[in-house]
Design a protein around this motif. Sequence first.
Motif, PDB file in Angstrom:
ATOM      1  N   VAL A  78      44.276  58.877  27.168  1.00  0.00           N
ATOM      2  CA  VAL A  78      43.641  57.772  27.896  1.00  0.00           C
ATOM      3  C   VAL A  78      42.150  58.080  27.995  1.00  0.00           C
ATOM      4  N   ALA A  79      41.311  57.176  27.480  1.00  0.00           N
ATOM      5  CA  ALA A  79      39.855  57.321  27.551  1.00  0.00           C
ATOM      6  C   ALA A  79      39.291  56.216  28.437  1.00  0.00           C
ATOM      7  N   ILE A  80      38.438  56.607  29.390  1.00  0.00           N
ATOM      8  CA  ILE A  80      37.949  55.701  30.437  1.00  0.00           C
ATOM      9  C   ILE A  80      36.431  55.708  30.439  1.00  0.00           C
ATOM     10  N   GLY A  81      35.805  54.529  30.466  1.00  0.00           N
ATOM     11  CA  GLY A  81      34.351  54.440  30.495  1.00  0.00           C
ATOM     12  C   GLY A  81      33.863  53.414  31.498  1.00  0.00           C
ATOM     13  N   ASN A  82      32.602  53.585  31.935  1.00  0.00           N
ATOM     14  CA  ASN A  82      31.994  52.700  32.926  1.00  0.00           C
ATOM     15  C   ASN A  82      31.107  51.671  32.235  1.00  0.00           C
ATOM     16  N   LEU A  83      31.501  50.398  32.310  1.00  0.00           N
ATOM     17  CA  LEU A  83      30.745  49.311  31.688  1.00  0.00           C
ATOM     18  C   LEU A  83      29.678  48.835  32.658  1.00  0.00           C
ATOM     19  N   GLU A  84      28.465  49.363  32.511  1.00  0.00           N
ATOM     20  CA  GLU A  84      27.408  49.045  33.479  1.00  0.00           C
ATOM     21  C   GLU A  84      26.575  47.858  32.986  1.00  0.00           C
ATOM     22  N   LEU A  85      27.265  46.742  32.887  1.00  0.00           N
ATOM     23  CA  LEU A  85      26.652  45.501  32.427  1.00  0.00           C
ATOM     24  C   LEU A  85      27.683  44.398  32.578  1.00  0.00           C
ATOM     25  N   THR A  86      27.287  43.180  32.267  1.00  0.00           N
ATOM     26  CA  THR A  86      28.251  42.083  32.224  1.00  0.00           C
ATOM     27  C   THR A  86      28.412  41.614  30.784  1.00  0.00           C
ATOM     28  N   LEU A  87      29.541  41.009  30.522  1.00  0.00           N
ATOM     29  CA  LEU A  87      29.745  40.259  29.281  1.00  0.00           C
ATOM     30  C   LEU A  87      29.558  38.791  29.661  1.00  0.00           C
ATOM     31  N   GLY A  88      28.343  38.492  30.081  1.00  0.00           N
ATOM     32  CA  GLY A  88      28.051  37.211  30.722  1.00  0.00           C
ATOM     33  C   GLY A  88      27.705  36.089  29.774  1.00  0.00           C
ATOM     34  N   GLY A  89      27.721  36.368  28.465  1.00  0.00           N
ATOM     35  CA  GLY A  89      27.379  35.341  27.500  1.00  0.00           C
ATOM     36  C   GLY A  89      25.880  35.238  27.278  1.00  0.00           C
ATOM     37  N   GLU A  90      25.494  34.308  26.422  1.00  0.00           N
ATOM     38  CA  GLU A  90      24.082  34.113  26.095  1.00  0.00           C
ATOM     39  C   GLU A  90      23.346  33.423  27.243  1.00  0.00           C
ATOM     40  N   PRO A  91      22.039  33.633  27.380  1.00  0.00           N
ATOM     41  CA  PRO A  91      21.216  34.505  26.550  1.00  0.00           C
ATOM     42  C   PRO A  91      21.453  35.980  26.885  1.00  0.00           C
ATOM     43  N   ARG A 133      33.365  35.962  33.656  1.00  0.00           N
ATOM     44  CA  ARG A 133      33.479  35.986  32.198  1.00  0.00           C
ATOM     45  C   ARG A 133      33.816  37.389  31.705  1.00  0.00           C
ATOM     46  N   THR A 134      33.254  38.412  32.353  1.00  0.00           N
ATOM     47  CA  THR A 134      33.576  39.788  31.974  1.00  0.00           C
ATOM     48  C   THR A 134      35.065  40.052  32.153  1.00  0.00           C
ATOM     49  N   ILE A 135      35.611  39.653  33.282  1.00  0.00           N
ATOM     50  CA  ILE A 135      37.043  39.852  33.541  1.00  0.00           C
ATOM     51  C   ILE A 135      37.887  39.080  32.529  1.00  0.00           C
ATOM     52  N   HIS A 136      37.530  37.820  32.289  1.00  0.00           N
ATOM     53  CA  HIS A 136      38.306  37.010  31.348  1.00  0.00           C
ATOM     54  C   HIS A 136      38.261  37.598  29.940  1.00  0.00           C
ATOM     55  N   LYS A 137      37.104  38.123  29.557  1.00  0.00           N
ATOM     56  CA  LYS A 137      36.984  38.713  28.216  1.00  0.00           C
ATOM     57  C   LYS A 137      37.874  39.944  28.091  1.00  0.00           C
ATOM     58  N   LEU A 138      37.844  40.819  29.080  1.00  0.00           N
ATOM     59  CA  LEU A 138      38.677  42.011  29.033  1.00  0.00           C
ATOM     60  C   LEU A 138      40.155  41.639  29.070  1.00  0.00           C
ATOM     61  N   ASP A 139      40.510  40.656  29.870  1.00  0.00           N
ATOM     62  CA  ASP A 139      41.896  40.200  29.915  1.00  0.00           C
ATOM     63  C   ASP A 139      42.330  39.651  28.556  1.00  0.00           C
ATOM     64  N   SER A 140      41.451  38.916  27.891  1.00  0.00           N
ATOM     65  CA  SER A 140      41.806  38.348  26.590  1.00  0.00           C
ATOM     66  C   SER A 140      42.024  39.433  25.549  1.00  0.00           C
ATOM     67  N   LEU A 141      41.356  40.573  25.740  1.00  0.00           N
ATOM     68  CA  LEU A 141      41.512  41.709  24.831  1.00  0.00           C
ATOM     69  C   LEU A 141      42.630  42.647  25.281  1.00  0.00           C
ATOM     70  N   LYS A 142      43.274  42.294  26.406  1.00  0.00           N
ATOM     71  CA  LYS A 142      44.359  43.100  26.975  1.00  0.00           C
ATOM     72  C   LYS A 142      43.887  44.520  27.308  1.00  0.00           C
ATOM     73  N   VAL A 143      42.698  44.596  27.901  1.00  0.00           N
ATOM     74  CA  VAL A 143      42.105  45.874  28.289  1.00  0.00           C
ATOM     75  C   VAL A 143      42.279  46.083  29.788  1.00  0.00           C
ATOM     76  N   PRO A 144      42.988  47.108  30.222  1.00  0.00           N
ATOM     77  CA  PRO A 144      43.069  47.407  31.654  1.00  0.00           C
ATOM     78  C   PRO A 144      41.681  47.689  32.222  1.00  0.00           C
ATOM     79  N   HIS A 145      41.385  47.113  33.379  1.00  0.00           N
ATOM     80  CA  HIS A 145      40.082  47.310  34.001  1.00  0.00           C
ATOM     81  C   HIS A 145      40.271  47.380  35.509  1.00  0.00           C
ATOM     82  N   VAL A 146      39.257  47.898  36.180  1.00  0.00           N
ATOM     83  CA  VAL A 146      39.390  48.164  37.601  1.00  0.00           C
ATOM     84  C   VAL A 146      38.031  48.049  38.275  1.00  0.00           C
ATOM     85  N   GLY A 147      37.998  47.502  39.503  1.00  0.00           N
ATOM     86  CA  GLY A 147      36.780  47.511  40.298  1.00  0.00           C
ATOM     87  C   GLY A 147      36.226  46.168  40.699  1.00  0.00           C
ATOM     88  N   THR A 148      36.448  45.108  39.886  1.00  0.00           N
ATOM     89  CA  THR A 148      36.037  43.752  40.245  1.00  0.00           C
ATOM     90  C   THR A 148      37.199  42.807  39.982  1.00  0.00           C
TER      91      THR A 148
END
Length: 369
Positions: A78-91, A133-148
């Motif tokens: 299991v590899a875990i990383g901190n995504l210190e940004l949003t996948l908020g779309g353009e711009p 959008r960040t949560i929805h993107k991770l959910d669409s990729l079936k990536v477990p995430h935590v914190g928001t």
Amino acid sequence: MKHLILLVTVVFCFSCASTSPKKEAHDRDTTATKRITLLFAGDFMQHQEQIDAAATDSGYDYQNCFSEVKEEVSKADVAIGNLELTLGGEPYAGYPGFSAPDEYMHAILDAGFDVITLANNHCLDRGRSGLERTIHKLDSLKVPHVGTYLNKEERESKYPLFIQKKGFCIALLNYTYATNGLKVREPNVVNYIDKNEILRDIKKALAKNPDVIIACMHWGTEYKSVPDSAQIELASWLFAHGVNHIIGTHPHVVQPMEMRYDRINKQQHILVYSLGNYLSDMSESKTDGGAMFKMELCKDSAVRVEKCGYSLVWTSRPKHSGEKNYKIIPAASPREDLPSRSSNRLKIFVKDSRELFATHNKGIDEYIF
């Protein structure tokens, strides 16, 4: 990316694609010794210069950024990383309002990362739309995430995050000290550092009888190489209330690591105050790299840390390397063909980091891959 299966329940289950009958029988034998390897990385960032460097005629390409660490990351269970940004779309934009291209997330997963922590001071950089959008993107990729979370009901059903793999149940917690003065808007939820809330979460985790509870804490003072008094106090409080191990991020520099042993409760505690930057455009002294932390848990009659250690990583930048993109370099065994400007900067980072750890680390040493 390792094959993941997301269950409908609150438990996220990781499944290997090729499991032999012999291994399955071994996992069912509760008296057999079980082992699992966890790997943690620091802050995944995307400054404007990184976005520009990754741009192509057809989108963005980040694959080469992780090419020299992919094998090491992928070896972990299991590899875990901190995504210190949003996948908020353009711009798309870097500091101070981070929104990275989706291709960046795809490259992180391709590098072998399995779980993403989201509670950090930049999770609201694009407001409610960016968080969702960040949560929805991770959910669409079936990536477990935590914190928001989208709302309180989602947090209640999905938090703490329980990871089940190789006969282990691991409870993962994640909190941030703040969100850069931006306020979370209902119904969204961000896990802030609040002892009353954390204590309720620990009790909820303990009710599931996990093998270990790991708290990923976004805390500390930026650019300070030693923990501040609030980190030190909170770490002891977390351990006293049931957390087994702590992995820290946020200061953008590495901070000391400790292996503690609670003689009264006969428990080991790993404490990593800060892993620094994993991939960023920060270039000031000590911010141009970070560390990966790896621990192997062993379970027979009890759960213990079989072995653990850190490995230094450093970010190579186009303006020094002459290459198109940014790249994470294994700092302890870098490529021999690095240009002198890159090589000299890497050596300074390694020297500073090793001196810090030699002075302050307790029971945790470097490993080289």
